[in-house]
Write a protein that holds these residues in place. Structure first.
Motif, mmCIF file in Angstrom:
data_model
loop_
_atom_site.group_PDB
_atom_site.id
_atom_site.type_symbol
_atom_site.label_atom_id
_atom_site.label_comp_id
_atom_site.label_asym_id
_atom_site.label_seq_id
_atom_site.Cartn_x
_atom_site.Cartn_y
_atom_site.Cartn_z
ATOM 1 N N ARG A 1 1.447 41.278 3.140
ATOM 2 C CA ARG A 1 0.672 40.041 3.274
ATOM 3 C C ARG A 1 -0.774 40.360 2.994
ATOM 4 N NH1 ARG A 1 0.793 36.932 8.060
ATOM 5 N NH2 ARG A 1 1.184 35.107 6.805
ATOM 6 N N SER B 1 -2.965 29.855 -8.076
ATOM 7 C CA SER B 1 -2.016 30.816 -8.634
ATOM 8 C C SER B 1 -0.927 30.088 -9.386
ATOM 9 C CB SER B 1 -1.361 31.648 -7.529
ATOM 10 O OG SER B 1 -2.344 32.091 -6.631
ATOM 11 N N SER C 1 5.770 35.803 7.337
ATOM 12 C CA SER C 1 6.293 37.135 7.643
ATOM 13 C C SER C 1 6.128 38.109 6.476
ATOM 14 C CB SER C 1 7.787 37.038 7.987
ATOM 15 O OG SER C 1 8.483 36.520 6.876
ATOM 16 N N GLY C 2 5.808 37.625 5.313
ATOM 17 C CA GLY C 2 5.623 38.525 4.124
ATOM 18 C C GLY C 2 6.912 38.924 3.455
ATOM 19 N N VAL C 3 7.967 38.143 3.682
ATOM 20 C CA VAL C 3 9.259 38.493 3.045
ATOM 21 C C VAL C 3 9.639 37.467 1.970
ATOM 22 C CG1 VAL C 3 11.721 38.868 3.514
ATOM 23 C CG2 VAL C 3 10.042 39.640 5.143
HETATM 24 P P1 ADP Z 1 4.100 34.873 3.862
HETATM 25 O O1 ADP Z 1 3.899 33.709 3.068
HETATM 26 O O2 ADP Z 1 5.113 34.783 4.865
HETATM 27 O O3 ADP Z 1 2.913 35.648 4.217
HETATM 28 P P2 ADP Z 1 5.048 35.792 1.333
HETATM 29 O O4 ADP Z 1 5.929 36.951 0.979
HETATM 30 O O5 ADP Z 1 5.524 34.490 0.985
HETATM 31 O O6 ADP Z 1 4.810 35.938 2.891
HETATM 32 O O7 ADP Z 1 3.654 36.054 0.761
HETATM 33 C C1 ADP Z 1 3.054 37.292 0.843
HETATM 34 C C2 ADP Z 1 1.592 37.118 0.702
HETATM 35 O O8 ADP Z 1 1.197 36.735 -0.571
HETATM 36 C C3 ADP Z 1 1.056 36.085 1.551
HETATM 37 O O9 ADP Z 1 0.788 36.591 2.846
HETATM 38 C C4 ADP Z 1 -0.236 35.750 0.844
HETATM 39 O O10 ADP Z 1 -1.276 36.602 1.250
HETATM 40 C C5 ADP Z 1 0.092 35.896 -0.536
HETATM 41 N N1 ADP Z 1 0.472 34.610 -1.103
HETATM 42 C C6 ADP Z 1 1.718 34.135 -1.317
HETATM 43 N N2 ADP Z 1 1.706 32.940 -1.921
HETATM 44 C C7 ADP Z 1 0.380 32.642 -2.155
HETATM 45 C C8 ADP Z 1 -0.310 31.545 -2.765
HETATM 46 N N3 ADP Z 1 0.337 30.509 -3.268
HETATM 47 N N4 ADP Z 1 -1.699 31.606 -2.812
HETATM 48 C C9 ADP Z 1 -2.325 32.667 -2.317
HETATM 49 N N5 ADP Z 1 -1.765 33.702 -1.715
HETATM 50 C C10 ADP Z 1 -0.406 33.689 -1.631
#
Ligand code: ADP
Length: 789
Positions: free
Chosen positions: A738, A776, A748-750
């Motif tokens: 994350r 993004s 949770s970062g998964v």
């Molecule tokens: P979570 O969303 O549960 O943290 P994800 O695996 O979905 O875990 O995302 C991992 C990380 O990637 C997030 O914690 C965030 O920091 C970054 N991230 C994901 N999607 C986006 C987005 N649309 N814009 C910015 N950062 C993002």
């Protein structure tokens, strides 16, 4: 005629001899009974002497043995009738004595002839006479001329063998035959001549006429006819002597014909002849000589060498004069000059004068006899030929020089090409090798092997010798292009690889096969290729080994992943029970106190609250872990996934979030893809949820689009959120990774790691791109097997 006279005289002598030999004594008495003449035989019987001639018989009666001879002689003289009686001669020899009247040509009795015959020797005499007659016949028979004796009636009385041969009859049959019987065809002419001779009493000589011989072929004869006179002086026959002159006649005819032909041929050949007297300088040229130059016989007075030279072309005069002088001095016996003579019209004409010196008087040349032939055409043609030849020679010289240059160029080219060129004309043993051929094989210029086929064969490696020979043979017979590799022994003491190339050609004009070829050193190339082959096969072996190793590793990895998933699932399941116990007890502890206690124990409650929050957080993590491992373990069930319906489902789920934040979810018609619908729905939900979540200070806006290209489908989820630093773009797809503090954005970062797992299980990829105006853009691909329809 003289010849005939001589022959007759001889015959008369023969008759005298005959009388002498037969011992018949003959005594001639004149009318007075005096001795007129006697033969020698009489002396044997009557002892007469030469001096007795003219004396009366009476006077010598004592020496005559027949006493009554005188009486008898008188009686016979008077009566004219002969008598005959016998008497004894000297030595008692019996004699037969004949007394006969002597008659002149006119029949008058002019004396008496007494013949005395030795009866004893009569027989002997007869034999001798016969022998003599044979001798005469022999003589006659050996005369090459034909001899005929004819009587007054033109009957053949006697003939010799030559005459018999002409008629084809034996002599005995000819004698007694008439001329008509013997020569029926010519009889009339013969008899006319015979009569003429006998009538005139003069010989007829040189009668030349044709006759037919016994074989009926024509022969030419010359006949001399001479009358024969009887004792009475009258002609009583003739002697014909005929000579065969057929050969002479033929020669004569041939001569006439030849000279006629010579004349004609000389005219035709524009040829003439000349005679030059070297002593008097008298020159005679024939009419043909003049005709050859267009002159009439009366024109062009040419009677000396001076006059001849006057008509000779000025340039040729000295040489011709010299040639004549050389003959005159006796230095040569032959004159042969080709020179020009001014013809009557049309200027000088080329002629050839050929002469032979003859009639040498005591070694001094007397005359030159020769011919003149017009050779104008020949000489002019020859001169033209010489001119053409000279031209040709100069052309040949030029060509030779050009050839020399091109040969040099060819040699330079051959040697420059670094190829060993050779040429072979099968089945010769001899070959031609360019110098470079041997230099390639390491020979020095001075010790090149002999240019033989064997010199080449000797150097071929035994393994390639038969193949090379057969290939060359095949090429010689069937043509084509030959290209083989072979090893040749070089002067360095090694075999090196060479490329042998050869072509068959047919040498123009000679109609023979020529093989032309070259050798090129390809040893380095062959060695390099061999090395390459070795390296390649080594490499292949290594790649195979590595692949095997890798696939083993992949298997191990897959096994480990599965084990890990299994472990995560078990761990998640097993962790839930103690966690629930902790959370339950913490809640009970808080709920079991009154408000006072709560005021006193405010610190304790905060601790318990923290424990509860920790267990919730842990529970979330366990769910996430469980979800992650489920994706690894679940079967992927490919089907038609309707993306528009999936988006509608997500929109419904996230309705509250969208409403609270004032955000929006935009998507056009996305159609259907081939994928596991549940899994694809999870990917889209995670990405859309993140897009709504990671926004600060503005209403979130998430757009979903689809793009089919290059055999794959791209799904893009774009937001207007906080964006992701480029250095973390790979890391975010790792589990539990994350970027932001948990207080700001829950999670949770998964989520993203599950997305990657699902996309990869479908054979696709996932990545993130930044958006220029912030935000993004997540993109994932799926192999496009189903169209939007
Ligand atoms: P979570 O969303 O549960 O943290 P994800 O695996 O979905 O875990 O995302 C991992 C990380 O990637 C997030 O914690 C965030 O920091 C970054 N991230 C994901 N999607 C986006 C987005 N649309 N814009 C910015 N950062 C993002």
């Amino acid at each position: 005629h003289q010849q005939k006279i001589r022959e007759l005289t001889k015959l008369t002598d023969d008759m005298d001899n005959l009388l002498g030999c037969t011992n018949v004594g003959t005594l001639f008495l004149d009318p007075n009974m005096s001795v007129r003449k006697f033969t020698s035989a009489v002396t044997d019987h009557f002892r007469l002497r030469d001096s007795d001639v003219g004396r009366p018989l009476d006077e010598i009666s004592s020496r005559i043995r027949a006493p009554d001879l005188i009486d008898r002689a008188r009686r016979v003289f008077e009566s004219g009738a002969g008598e005959q009686f016998e008497a004894l001669g000297g030595g008692g020899v019996a004699l037969l004595i004949g007394v006969n009247p002597y008659r002149t040509g006119r029949g008058l009795v002019d004396g008496v002839v007494v013949t005395i015959v030795d009866i004893d020797s009569l027989k002997e005499a007869e034999q001798r006479a016969a022998a003599l007659s044979t001798q005469n016949q022999l003589i006659l028979d050996h005369i090459p001329a034909m001899v005929w004796y004819k009587d007054r009636m033109c009957r053949i009385v006697r003939a010799n063998r030559a005459a018999a041969e002409l008629t084809g009859l034996p002599i005995s049959e000819i004698e007694g035959k008439s001329t008509e019987e013997l020569h029926p065809a010519e009889a009339e002419r013969y008899i006319r001549d015979d009569r003429e001779v006998m009538k005139s009493g003069t010989p007829k000589l040189g009668i030349i006429e044709p006759v037919r011989d016994s074989e009926d072929s024509e022969r030419w004869v010359r006949t001399d006819k001479v009358p024969l006179f009887g004792e009475d002086g009258a002609v009583n026959g003739l002697l014909a002597v005929t000579t065969d002159i057929t050969d002479v006649k033929k020669t004569e005819d041939a001569l006439v014909r030849t000279s006629r032909l010579l004349e004609l041929s000389q005219r035709a050949a524009q040829q003439g002849h000349f005679t030059l007297d070297l002593r008097t300088d008298e020159l005679h040229v024939s009419d043909e000589w003049k005709a050859a130059l267009g002159y009439e016989p009366f024109e062009a007075q040419i009677g000396s060498t001076g006059e001849l030279l006057a008509v000779v072309h000025a340039e040729d005069r000295p040489a011709l004069r010299d040639a004549i002088e050389t003959c005159r001095r006796g230095e040569t016996a032959r004159l042969d000059r080709t020179h020009r003579i001014n013809a009557k019209i049309g200027g000088p004409v080329w002629v050839r004068s050929i002469g032979e010196v003859y009639e040498r008087e005591e070694g001094v040349p007397a005359r030159v006899v020769g011919t003149l032939t017009v050779v104008d055409d020949v000489v002019r043609a020859q001169l033209e030929l010489e001119r053409v030849n000279a031209d040709l020679e100069s052309v040949v010289r030029e060509r030779t020089a050009e050839l020399e240059v091109s040969k040099k160029r060819f040699e330079r080219a051959i040697n420059g090409a670094q190829k060993g060129v050779w040429e072979w004309v099968p089945p010769d043993e001899a070959c031609w090798f360019a110098d470079h051929f041997w230099e390639i094989l390491g020979f020095r210029r001075e010790d090149h092997p002999p240019p033989l086929l064997s010199s080449f064969h000797e150097r071929i490696h035994p393994d390639e010798l038969d193949m090379t020979r057969e290939s060359l043979d095949r090429l010689a017979h069937h043509g084509g292009l030959l290209s083989v590799r072979l090893r040749l022994w070089t002067q360095d003491g090694n075999y090196r690889w060479f490329q042998l190339r050869a072509l068959r050609d047919t040498e123009p004009g000679l109609n023979r096969v020529v093989l032309t070829g070259s050798i090129v050193d390809v040893h380095d190339e062959v060695s390099a290729r061999e090395a390459l082959e070795t390296t390649k096969s080594e490499l292949e072996a290594r790649v195979a080994a590595r692949t095997e190793e890798l696939s083993a590793n992949v298997q191990t990895l897959a096994d480990r992943n599965e084990q890990l998933d299994q472990f995560a699932h078990v761990a998640a399941h097993d962790l839930r029970a103690p966690l629930r116990t902790i959370a339950g007890n913490a809640e009970l502890a808080i709920m079991g106190r009154g408000p006072a206690e709560n005021a006193q124990n405010g610190t304790t409650d905060r601790h318990l609250e923290k424990i509860l929050a920790g267990t919730r957080r842990m529970s979330e993590l366990i769910d996430s872990l469980s979800a992650y491992s489920r994706v690894g373990r679940a079967d992927c069930l490919i089907d038609d996934a309707d993306l528009d319906r999936i988006i509608e489902g997500i929109r419904a789920d996230l309705e509250t979030d969208l409403a609270e934040s004032g955000g929006e979810l935009v998507s056009g018609p996305l159609g259907v893809v081939r994928a596991d619908p549940r899994m694809i729905a999870q990917v889209l939900r995670n990405l859309i949820a993140n897009g709504i979540k990671f926004v600060r200070d503005k209403p979130p806006r998430v757009a979903v689009s689809r793009d089919d290209r290059d055999g794959e489908t791209r799904i893009r989820v774009t937001d207007n959120g906080i964006g992701i630093d480029s250095q973390f773009r790979a890391a975010i797809f790792e589990p539990f990774k994350r970027l932001n503090a948990g207080s700001e954005f829950a999670g949770s970062g998964v989520g993203l790691s599950i997305c990657r797992r699902i996309v990869e299980r479908h054979g696709g990829e996932i990545w993130v791109e930044s958006v220029p105006e912030g935000g993004s853009s997540f993109v994932f691909t799926l192999p496009s097997v189903v169209s939007t329809a």
